[in-house]
Scaffold this active site. Structure first.
Site: not given
Length: 303
Positions: A143, A169
């Site tokens: 992330y 992400k």
């Protein structure tokens, strides 16, 4: 048994992803029965992957034992129909404990959150993430957000050092930087949109090859979320524009009235449709009665 890497990558590449809120009772204790119902409801509404105990699920406020229960319930309820991805983060030691718990529960992958609080150099972030990824054979999504943002070349390096890193992400929303990463790293990774209320960035994401994103509003408006995603992928610009104008722009304006409302408003929305998960845990706060009234009006106008 966890799904194959190919199936996980496929699910992450095409279809709407969502992050269920975590159910708490009036005393702030994890509530397993309604959480199980929530997970089943998600799968029934055609998500391609379920991300449990994520940002919307208040990962940073969860204890390890609660986390273990959340992962176990999610895996048993989903029963292999779609991938179940759990989160990990905090210190390296803690992250490894969360990864082990998710792996033991049968989760299909890990969304690796950035380190908490401490400002980090990029080479330190690569080392942090690598130590955690190399502690388990489970599949990882990094992330890219907060104090854990990596440049294109360091994303490429992290992927090269860790074969079980399958996706990135984006939590930044810098389309130029993300385009650099997509073009630099190529199809070695799957790319997922992950800014708060990612639908507001969906058109820009799609234009550089990021086909999917995480939808928080799915928690209370799954039909609209699916309608928007299908229209986006089908190139139905009028529908996309109308939904952004009528729902997502006013929702984002409401969200931006106070820090943390990207999560708090989702819990309020769930309560508004009769699927309460209780209140958020501190340091987050719930919206005011007046703000909740405006949210309800927005939901009613966009069913």
């Amino acid at each position: 048994m966890a799904l194959s890497t190919a199936k996980i990558r496929s699910a992450l590449s095409d279809g709407l992803l969502s992050f269920p809120i975590t159910d708490f009772d009036k005393n702030g204790k994890f509530q397993a029965d309604t959480y199980k119902q929530r997970i089943e409801w998600f799968v029934e509404h055609d998500v391609s992957s379920v991300f449990v105990a994520g940002g919307t699920g208040e990962f940073f406020s969860l204890g390890l034992e609660e986390y273990k229960e959340i992962c176990k319930i999610a895996v048993e309820t989903v029963a292999g129909r779609v991938p179940v991805i759990a989160s990990a983060g905090r210190s390296v030691t803690e992250a490894k404990e969360f990864v082990k718990a998710a792996e033991d529960a049968g989760c299909d992958g890990i969304l690796l959150m950035p380190p908490f609080l401490t400002e980090c150099p990029e080479d330190g972030i690569v080392e942090y993430a690598s130590q955690i990824m190399q502690s388990s054979p489970i599949q990882f999504i990094y992330y890219n957000r907060g104090n854990g943002i990596l440049s294109a070349e360091n994303v490429k390096l992290l992927a090269a050092k860790n074969p079980n890193m399958i996706a990135l992400k984006d939590g930044v929303g810098n389309i130029a930087a993300l385009n650099d990463t997509v073009k630099t790293v190529g199809d070695r990774l799957v790319y997922i949109g992950g800014v708060p209320t990612a639908e507001i960035f969906a058109e820009a994401y799609l234009s550089i090859g990021v086909n999917t994103y995480s939808s928080a509003v799915f928690n209370f408006m799954p039909d609209m979320a699916n309608r928007f995603y299908k229209a986006l992928r089908a190139g139905e610009k009028d529908t996309v524009t109308a939904i952004i104008k009528d729902f997502f722009i006013p929702f984002c304006r409401l969200r931006d009235e106070k820090k943390g409302y990207a999560v708090s408003l989702i819990k309020s929305g769930a309560t508004a449709i009769g699927r309460s998960a209780g209140n958020v845990r501190a340091p987050l706060t719930m919206p005011t009665a007046e703000q909740e009234k405006r949210l309800i009006a927005l939901i009613e106008a966009n069913k």
